[in-house]
Structure formats: C-alpha cells, structure tokens
Design a protein around this motif. Structure first.
Motif, short mmCIF file in Angstrom:
data_model
loop_
_atom_site.label_atom_id
_atom_site.label_comp_id
_atom_site.label_asym_id
_atom_site.label_seq_id
_atom_site.Cartn_x
_atom_site.Cartn_y
_atom_site.Cartn_z
N TYR A 1 -11.90 -11.63 0.28
CA TYR A 1 -10.88 -12.53 0.90
C TYR A 1 -9.98 -11.56 1.62
CZ TYR A 1 -12.06 -16.16 -2.22
OH TYR A 1 -12.89 -17.30 -2.97
N ASN A 2 -9.64 -12.10 2.98
CA ASN A 2 -8.26 -11.56 3.74
C ASN A 2 -8.60 -10.09 4.24
OD1 ASN A 2 -7.02 -13.77 3.28
ND2 ASN A 2 -6.44 -12.95 0.95
N TRP A 3 -7.59 -9.23 4.46
CA TRP A 3 -7.92 -8.02 4.95
C TRP A 3 -7.07 -6.95 4.19
CZ3 TRP A 3 -6.56 -6.97 10.81
CH2 TRP A 3 -7.30 -5.42 11.25
N PRO A 4 -7.85 -6.75 2.96
CA PRO A 4 -7.19 -5.70 2.09
C PRO A 4 -7.97 -4.09 2.45
CG PRO A 4 -8.89 -6.95 0.83
CD PRO A 4 -8.85 -7.49 2.03
N ALA A 5 -7.21 -3.23 1.96
CA ALA A 5 -7.86 -2.02 2.07
C ALA A 5 -7.11 -0.79 1.18
CB ALA A 5 -7.91 -1.46 3.52
N PHE A 6 -7.96 0.16 0.90
CA PHE A 6 -7.49 1.28 0.04
C PHE A 6 -8.02 2.34 1.21
CE2 PHE A 6 -9.11 4.67 -2.99
CZ PHE A 6 -7.92 5.34 -3.10
N TRP A 7 -6.85 3.19 1.63
CA TRP A 7 -7.00 4.31 2.74
C TRP A 7 -6.08 5.55 2.44
CZ3 TRP A 7 -3.85 3.53 7.39
CH2 TRP A 7 -2.85 2.42 7.25
N THR A 8 -6.51 6.39 3.45
CA THR A 8 -5.50 7.76 3.51
C THR A 8 -4.94 7.47 5.15
OG1 THR A 8 -7.07 9.39 3.67
CG2 THR A 8 -6.49 8.64 1.61
N ASN A 9 -3.89 8.10 5.43
CA ASN A 9 -3.37 8.40 6.80
C ASN A 9 -2.60 9.55 7.06
OD1 ASN A 9 -3.60 7.14 9.62
ND2 ASN A 9 -1.35 6.65 9.07
N VAL B 1 -2.70 -5.26 1.99
CA VAL B 1 -3.49 -6.54 2.02
C VAL B 1 -2.91 -7.27 3.14
CG1 VAL B 1 -2.04 -8.06 0.50
CG2 VAL B 1 -4.31 -8.79 1.05
N GLY B 2 -3.71 -7.73 4.33
CA GLY B 2 -3.12 -8.28 5.49
C GLY B 2 -4.26 -9.52 5.76
#
Length: 375
Positions: free
Chosen positions: A259-267, A350-351
């Motif tokens: 569902y939706n637009w979740p993510a686990f990330w580095t920046n 989460v977006g």
C-alpha cells in the motif's frame, strides 16, 4: 501305660505253675506237708516277687513317660540332658532310629526342650566407608548468555547475513513510549515539517509503542517521516559514509500488493550530488530498489516476493564506489555509485501514491522493530 502294669502279672502265672509241677509224683503222705510248706514258701516268694515287681513297675512307670517323650524328640538321648527324676538304665533296649526331622513334642506329656543354640550368623561383608560429604555447596554454573535478539539492541548484535568484523555505531530498538529526538527528527526538516512523497510530514502521525516505531498515512495529504539528519531536526542524529545500515520493518499490504508510498532510504545533504540509496521503496504496489545521483535515476527493479504484513530485515552495505542491498540476509541487488562516498543519513517515511493501492489509518501503518548501523 496300662501295658506296663499288666506285664508283671503275666510273668507271675508261669512261675507258680512251674513250682507246682514237680510235686505231683510224690507220696501222698508227703503231699500234704509239702503242699503246706510249698504254699507258705509260695506266699513268701509271691509277696517278695510282688514287692519286687511293684518297685520295678513303679520305676518303669516313672521312667517310660519322659523316656517316650524324649525318644520322640531326638534320635540319640545320650547327647541330651535328662529330665529331672528320670532313671537311666543300661539295660534299656536302644530305641529305634527316628527320622531326620523331629516330630513336634506333645506339650501335655513332655517338658519343652531347651532351645538349640542358633547358628552364628555369617559376618556381613564390611561395606566401604562412604566418601566424606562436604557441606560446601558448589556455586551453580552460570547459564549461557542467550544470542542477542534482533530487538535487544545489544552491542553484540551483528548484521543479518552479512559477514565481517563489524562495530555497532547506531541503534534504536524503539522500546520506549516516545520518539528519541536525540536520534531522530519527527518530520521532514523540523520544525517547519515540509512535504515528502506528495504529503505533508506531520509529527502527529509518528508514534512509538509496543517496541515499534509506527508511521501512518492519515489521509491522501497527511503522512509521516523520521530521519537521523542532524541538520533536519535530530539533536545528535547519525550520518555515515562506508558501513552497513539495517532495519526490521513490516510494510502494509494485501498479500498481492503493497500500500501507498512507503520507503526505507539514505540521503546526502546535497541532493542529488551526495547520492540517494532507496533500500526498500514501494512503487506501483511492488517492492523496489533504486539509486539516485548526478548521473540520474538508476532503478534496480522489483524484488520478487511477498514483503507485506510481516516483519523482514532490509539492509544496505555501502562502500566507496558501490552498494549491496540485502533482504532477510540475502543479497538482492548490487550496483555502482558515483556520489563520492559523501555522508548520508537514514530516513523512514510513508506518502501517498497514485499507482499503489491506497490505505489510511491503521491499515496504512509502517511498523519498525529496530534500526541499526555498523562500521
């Protein structure tokens, strides 16, 4: 006992007949005188004989009762003590041998025999002396230390499936009741809280409880985000260059789509120059891996599998010029990087998405068990 009294009388009758027999051929004149004399002598002899037989009879009477009882008890009377008053005569005939087992004596006619001495019991073998008992209680052996669990946050925890000599540099187990603001910012560049993935990042959609960090999409315009960016609201935060970062996450989904637009990330601090590693990013309802830099968007594609509704571990091994991505300890993607190994921080959010199934409230929750980093 009646046979003993009758025997003397039986013996007296032939004695009288033998005395009378020689007198029959004599003359008649002498017959009378001789008969008188004979009668007188017979009377005296009979009296003496009766007296003698009486004594003998009495001795036999007193002798035979204990003798009979004694014979019934043992086979050889010469080895037994005689009962009081018993007369021992050498003229007695030897008794017939008795059976090996003595019959029980009649208690009404014979005294109880003296008990035979019991055979000496065999001396038991001497048991060995027992070992001395110590009163000092030995201290129990310490229980082996359990292997560190994924949610303990102990310094002994290692990356899942990634070998190497690692030193833990950052960890949050989310065991409290509120977000640790020394480690995290609760929105995109707090306190202004900007927009990410088409939604505003609201601190009210961030919570900690039950050992998990929880991020919710409240509506199509209100989502959630946390980061370790020390320049984005985290008091101390965390940034790294080379090393390994890992999180245990449950993404929402229906078994077919996420569902939706979740993510686990580095920046990095300067995007896209300092690079962006999307370790686990949901696009169009599927789990994907992506990389962004000055050279463009490098989509690594989807990772087959059902990654929703259960906890899984997702990790990034970052080196100076490449990166490897691990799902549940298995390397699923590997790619080159051109970000100059610039420092990066950790983000979870989460977006809203126009291409993934939408869910809000509890159905939209992204739950995070822990986040760890090693050098």
């Amino acid at each position: 006992m009646s046979a003993s009294h009758d025997q003397p009388r039986t013996d007296a009758r032939p004695y009288s007949e033998e005395a009378a027999a020689p007198t029959q051929p004599r003359a008649a004149l002498k017959k009378s005188a001789h008969r008188a004399n004979t009668q007188r002598n017979m009377s005296l002899t009979a009296a003496a004989l009766v007296a003698l037989l009486g004594v003998v009879s009495l001795g036999q009477v007193s002798d035979q009762a204990p003798l009979s009882a004694e014979l019934s008890r043992v086979a050889d009377t010469s080895k037994r003590d005689q009962a009081p008053g018993q007369v021992k005569r050498n003229t007695d005939p030897a008794p017939a041998p008795l059976p090996a087992t003595d019959p029980s004596p009649d208690p009404t006619t014979a005294p109880a025999p003296a008990p035979a001495p019991a055979p000496a019991p065999e001396e038991p073998a001497v048991a060995p002396a027992p070992a001395p008992v110590t009163t000092t209680t030995a201290a129990p052996e310490p229980a082996p230390a359990p292997a560190p669990l994924a949610s303990t946050g102990t310094t002994g925890a290692m990356p899942v499936g990634v070998p190497g000599a690692w030193t833990m540099a950052f960890a949050d187990e989310f065991n409290g009741t509120a977000l640790d603001t020394a480690k995290w910012s609760n929105c995109w560049f707090s306190p202004t809280c900007g927009t990410m993935n088409k939604v505003t990042t609201s601190p009210s959609n961030v919570s900690v409880g039950g050992g998990n960090l929880v991020l919710s999409l409240n509506s199509s315009t209100s989502g959630a985000l946390v980061s370790t960016n020390p320049k984005g609201g985290a008091t101390t935060g965390y940034e790294f260059t080379t090393g390994y970062v890992e999180a245990r996450i449950k993404f929402p989904g229906d078994g077919t789509n996420l569902y939706n637009w979740p993510a686990f990330w580095t920046n990095g601090q300067s995007w896209p120059t300092n690079g962006e590693n999307d370790i686990a990013e949901v696009l169009s309802g599927k789990m994907t891996v992506n990389y962004h830099s000055t050279s463009g968007a490098h989509n690594q594609g989807t990772v087959p599998g059902d990654w929703g509704n259960n906890f899984h571990t997702f990790g990034l091994h970052r080196t100076a010029n490449s990166a490897d991505v691990y799902f549940d300890g298995v390397k699923v993607k590997s790619y080159s990087t051109d970000d100059g190994n610039a420092p990066q921080y950790i983000i979870l959010n989460v977006g809203a998405s126009g291409s993934s199934p939408a869910a809000y409230g509890a159905a939209s929750q992204v739950q995070v068990d822990y986040v760890r980093a090693w050098k």
